[in-house]
Motif scaffolding. Structure first.
Motif, PDB file in Angstrom:
ATOM      1  N   ARG A 173      85.308 -25.071  -9.066  1.00  0.00           N
ATOM      2  CA  ARG A 173      83.902 -24.849  -8.745  1.00  0.00           C
ATOM      3  C   ARG A 173      83.816 -24.603  -7.249  1.00  0.00           C
ATOM      4  NH1 ARG A 173      78.955 -28.424  -9.090  1.00  0.00           N
ATOM      5  NH2 ARG A 173      80.396 -30.183  -9.023  1.00  0.00           N
ATOM      6  N   VAL A 174      83.300 -23.442  -6.841  1.00  0.00           N
ATOM      7  CA  VAL A 174      83.429 -23.012  -5.455  1.00  0.00           C
ATOM      8  C   VAL A 174      82.119 -22.442  -4.938  1.00  0.00           C
ATOM      9  CG1 VAL A 174      84.247 -20.707  -6.090  1.00  0.00           C
ATOM     10  CG2 VAL A 174      84.907 -21.650  -3.895  1.00  0.00           C
ATOM     11  N   VAL A 175      81.905 -22.608  -3.619  1.00  0.00           N
ATOM     12  CA  VAL A 175      80.812 -21.980  -2.894  1.00  0.00           C
ATOM     13  C   VAL A 175      81.436 -21.258  -1.709  1.00  0.00           C
ATOM     14  CG1 VAL A 175      78.675 -22.310  -1.598  1.00  0.00           C
ATOM     15  CG2 VAL A 175      79.176 -23.780  -3.577  1.00  0.00           C
ATOM     16  N   ALA A 176      81.159 -19.971  -1.556  1.00  0.00           N
ATOM     17  CA  ALA A 176      81.702 -19.187  -0.440  1.00  0.00           C
ATOM     18  C   ALA A 176      80.693 -19.167   0.691  1.00  0.00           C
ATOM     19  CB  ALA A 176      82.005 -17.761  -0.881  1.00  0.00           C
ATOM     20  N   ILE A 177      81.123 -19.638   1.869  1.00  0.00           N
ATOM     21  CA  ILE A 177      80.244 -19.610   3.040  1.00  0.00           C
ATOM     22  C   ILE A 177      80.362 -18.235   3.685  1.00  0.00           C
ATOM     23  CG2 ILE A 177      79.766 -20.620   5.290  1.00  0.00           C
ATOM     24  CD1 ILE A 177      80.779 -23.278   4.231  1.00  0.00           C
ATOM     25  N   ASN A 178      79.281 -17.485   3.632  1.00  0.00           N
ATOM     26  CA  ASN A 178      79.232 -16.134   4.173  1.00  0.00           C
ATOM     27  C   ASN A 178      78.429 -16.195   5.474  1.00  0.00           C
ATOM     28  OD1 ASN A 178      79.444 -13.342   4.380  1.00  0.00           O
ATOM     29  ND2 ASN A 178      77.664 -12.958   3.096  1.00  0.00           N
ATOM     30  N   ASP A 179      79.099 -16.635   6.531  1.00  0.00           N
ATOM     31  CA  ASP A 179      78.384 -16.947   7.776  1.00  0.00           C
ATOM     32  C   ASP A 179      79.361 -16.886   8.947  1.00  0.00           C
ATOM     33  OD1 ASP A 179      76.297 -17.646   9.435  1.00  0.00           O
ATOM     34  OD2 ASP A 179      76.049 -19.682   8.650  1.00  0.00           O
ATOM     35  N   ASP A 180      78.809 -16.840  10.141  1.00  0.00           N
ATOM     36  CA  ASP A 180      79.589 -16.744  11.371  1.00  0.00           C
ATOM     37  C   ASP A 180      79.893 -18.146  11.887  1.00  0.00           C
ATOM     38  OD1 ASP A 180      80.565 -16.337  13.922  1.00  0.00           O
ATOM     39  OD2 ASP A 180      79.208 -14.679  14.357  1.00  0.00           O
ATOM     40  N   ALA A 197      78.531  -8.970  -3.728  1.00  0.00           N
ATOM     41  CA  ALA A 197      78.504  -8.389  -5.071  1.00  0.00           C
ATOM     42  C   ALA A 197      79.481  -9.102  -5.993  1.00  0.00           C
ATOM     43  CB  ALA A 197      78.833  -6.895  -4.999  1.00  0.00           C
ATOM     44  N   PHE A 198      80.667  -9.407  -5.481  1.00  0.00           N
ATOM     45  CA  PHE A 198      81.656 -10.109  -6.292  1.00  0.00           C
ATOM     46  C   PHE A 198      81.154 -11.491  -6.686  1.00  0.00           C
ATOM     47  CE2 PHE A 198      85.274 -12.921  -6.924  1.00  0.00           C
ATOM     48  CZ  PHE A 198      86.105 -12.177  -7.742  1.00  0.00           C
ATOM     49  N   ALA A 199      80.612 -12.224  -5.728  1.00  0.00           N
ATOM     50  CA  ALA A 199      80.126 -13.568  -6.028  1.00  0.00           C
ATOM     51  C   ALA A 199      79.036 -13.543  -7.089  1.00  0.00           C
ATOM     52  CB  ALA A 199      79.614 -14.233  -4.758  1.00  0.00           C
ATOM     53  N   ALA A 200      78.198 -12.511  -7.063  1.00  0.00           N
ATOM     54  CA  ALA A 200      77.080 -12.423  -8.004  1.00  0.00           C
ATOM     55  C   ALA A 200      77.535 -12.139  -9.421  1.00  0.00           C
ATOM     56  CB  ALA A 200      76.101 -11.347  -7.543  1.00  0.00           C
ATOM     57  N   GLY A 201      78.701 -11.534  -9.590  1.00  0.00           N
ATOM     58  CA  GLY A 201      79.192 -11.247 -10.921  1.00  0.00           C
ATOM     59  C   GLY A 201      80.514 -10.523 -10.886  1.00  0.00           C
ATOM     60  N   HIS A 202      81.515 -11.082 -11.563  1.00  0.00           N
ATOM     61  CA  HIS A 202      82.846 -10.479 -11.569  1.00  0.00           C
ATOM     62  C   HIS A 202      83.577 -10.857 -12.846  1.00  0.00           C
ATOM     63  CE1 HIS A 202      83.208 -14.473  -9.636  1.00  0.00           C
ATOM     64  NE2 HIS A 202      84.329 -14.552 -10.329  1.00  0.00           N
ATOM     65  N   VAL A 203      84.655 -10.144 -13.103  1.00  0.00           N
ATOM     66  CA  VAL A 203      85.474 -10.416 -14.271  1.00  0.00           C
ATOM     67  C   VAL A 203      86.326 -11.660 -14.004  1.00  0.00           C
ATOM     68  CG1 VAL A 203      87.245  -9.495 -15.814  1.00  0.00           C
ATOM     69  CG2 VAL A 203      85.558  -7.946 -14.779  1.00  0.00           C
ATOM     70  N   ARG A 258      81.888 -14.020 -14.559  1.00  0.00           N
ATOM     71  CA  ARG A 258      81.706 -15.268 -13.811  1.00  0.00           C
ATOM     72  C   ARG A 258      80.938 -14.976 -12.527  1.00  0.00           C
ATOM     73  NH1 ARG A 258      84.864 -19.745 -14.784  1.00  0.00           N
ATOM     74  NH2 ARG A 258      84.896 -20.255 -12.552  1.00  0.00           N
ATOM     75  N   SER A 259      80.441 -16.030 -11.909  1.00  0.00           N
ATOM     76  CA  SER A 259      79.784 -15.913 -10.607  1.00  0.00           C
ATOM     77  C   SER A 259      79.921 -17.238  -9.880  1.00  0.00           C
ATOM     78  CB  SER A 259      78.297 -15.546 -10.772  1.00  0.00           C
ATOM     79  OG  SER A 259      77.617 -16.582 -11.446  1.00  0.00           O
ATOM     80  N   PHE A 260      79.683 -17.214  -8.576  1.00  0.00           N
ATOM     81  CA  PHE A 260      79.607 -18.454  -7.803  1.00  0.00           C
ATOM     82  C   PHE A 260      78.637 -18.246  -6.651  1.00  0.00           C
ATOM     83  CE2 PHE A 260      83.599 -16.271  -6.464  1.00  0.00           C
ATOM     84  CZ  PHE A 260      83.290 -15.985  -5.136  1.00  0.00           C
TER      85      PHE A 260
END
Length: 438
Positions: free
Chosen positions: A429-436, A273-279, A348-350
């Motif tokens: 500029r960032v990409v968060a890896i949401n994985d095991d 949720a944060f990555a999709a849209g945050h302040v 913002r989002s990432f």
């Protein structure tokens, strides 16, 4: 005799309420004592004693406040230089709580003045409350008082485990305070219940010779949260019960003012949720993970703190987590839709991704891979060409992150999300890896 565990899974600890149907005692109660008070009311029993196994390094105790509120005796080691009135207790002392007999056993190792409490009741198997001494398949770590004492304490921990095994029957049930994910455990624990007999078969302190135990334990010690430095002083002073009154509601203008002033505004929502849209400028410490541990670890102590959440209940849960580690004051809070927290231009989002996405991307362009796991995790295996900056060092080492698009990962995604929010707030500029990772 009923033994009721009071779990605090976010900190990896357990407190206990023990009663005989009429009177009760508590062991190592956490700061939010309303949980204990509810249990006392539900069981219809009166609290006569509160026992501390040690002056805790990982959370603020509720023992002093609970004892004052109920009139129970507050049993703290006579050797601890506390600044409040307590009922001093020493090795070998025995306390009667109704039909229950509680005997103090000196078990130094986690701290110098650590005590365990052996309990007997008519017709019941005995029990022992081991605090940070003998854990399930492990022992408490001996390094929290500083490197100057670690050598002495690790040998004391071995001797204490051996003392418990020698003096207590094999059927004695073991009830530790630490070891359920706590950083106070020297090594990972095993199982969810145990006895002295089981520990004799599986615990390195009871199956290995002393030097082997010492060598393996010291080799396995890793970092621990920075907020630990503030816990023992708070506990020595006798902390009051926490104030869980909800903080005042902040509007978008106030949030922006606080962010621009360098205060911390923390978003409790899930990492996706944060990555999709945050302040812009907010940081993501999701309430669905190790929230208090990592926020307490990274937050410069004393920095003003505001929380953002989906609901008031989410903010209240976070507030409860924070008082357990001594963060008592919140500046403000806001709940609801993220679009109510900022103007459209400030959102913002990432992207989020998996490791397969990373593999694909690296075939086509150069990206920075940032690994924010701890040193022991890195040493066990890491990605080729990754940059390693443990999460707890990131705020001080932002300049060490190479230029370019940063793909950040940890073990499962929670710490990566925190790191991604820190980098995003810094304009990267960032990409968060949401994985095991496994």
């Amino acid at each position: 005799m009923e033994i009721v565990p009071v779990d605090t899974p976010s900190l990896g600890d357990r407190s206990y309420l023990v009663h005989d149907g009429e009177v009760a005692f508590a062991v190592d109660p956490q700061r939010d004592i309303d949980r204990m008070l509810t249990l006392l009311e539900d069981r219809g029993v009166r609290l006569l004693g509160v026992f501390e196994t040690h002056i805790h390094n990982d959370y603020v105790t509720g023992g002093y406040a609970l004892a004052r509120m109920t009139g129970a005796a507050y049993h703290v080691n006579a050797e601890d230089p506390v600044t409040f009135e307590r009922t001093p207790i020493r090795d070998g002392d025995e306390v009667r709580i109704g039909s229950l007999r509680v005997r103090a056993l000196a078990t130094p190792g986690h701290t110098f003045t650590h005590l365990a409490y052996a309990v007997t009741a008519p017709g019941e198997p005995p029990a022992v409350f081991t605090g940070g001494s003998l854990l399930f398949g492990s022992t408490g770590r001996p390094d929290l008082l500083g490197p100057a004492h670690t050598g002495e304490l690790v040998h004391a921990q071995y001797a204490s485990a051996r003392r418990l095994a020698a003096e207590l029957p094999d059927e004695t049930r073991v009830f530790p305070t630490h070891g359920f994910g706590s950083f106070c455990s020297a090594t990972p624990t095993s199982g969810d219940e145990s006895t002295i007999g089981r520990e004799k078969r599986i615990n390195p302190a009871l199956t290995e010779d002393e030097q082997s135990y010492v060598n393996s334990l010291l080799a396995g010690l890793d970092v621990f949260p920075a907020y630990y430095a503030h816990m023992a002083p708070a506990n020595m002073a006798g902390p009051d019960a926490p104030d869980l009154t909800p903080p005042h509601r902040a509007d978008a203008a106030e949030l922006r003012k606080r962010i621009d002033a360098g205060e911390w505004v923390v978003d409790l929502r899930t990492r996706t949720a944060f990555a999709a849209g945050h302040v812009a400028g907010t940081l993501n410490f999701g309430i669905d993970g190790g929230f208090a541990t990592y926020l307490g670890w990274l937050l410069p102590w004393g920095t003003p703190l505001t929380l953002l959440g989906d609901t008031p209940d989410q903010v209240a849960a976070a507030q409860r987590e924070l008082v357990r580690i001594g963060i008592d004051r919140l500046e403000a809070a806001a709940t609801g839709d993220v679009r109510e927290w900022a103007a459209e231009s400030e959102l913002r989002s990432f992207p989020t991704a998996c490791f397969a996405d990373l593999a694909q991307v690296r075939h086509h362009r150069q990206v920075v891979v940032l690994d924010v796991r701890r040193q022991s995790e890195w040493d066990a295996g890491h990605l080729d060409d990754a940059v390693h900056i443990p999460l707890h060092e990131l705020l001080d080492r932002l300049d060490d992150v190479p230029d370019g698009e940063v793909w950040v990962h940890c073990k499962s995604g929670y710490r990566a999300a925190i790191a991604a929010s820190v980098l995003d707030a810094a304009g990267r500029r960032v990409v968060a890896i949401n994985d095991d990772f496994a």
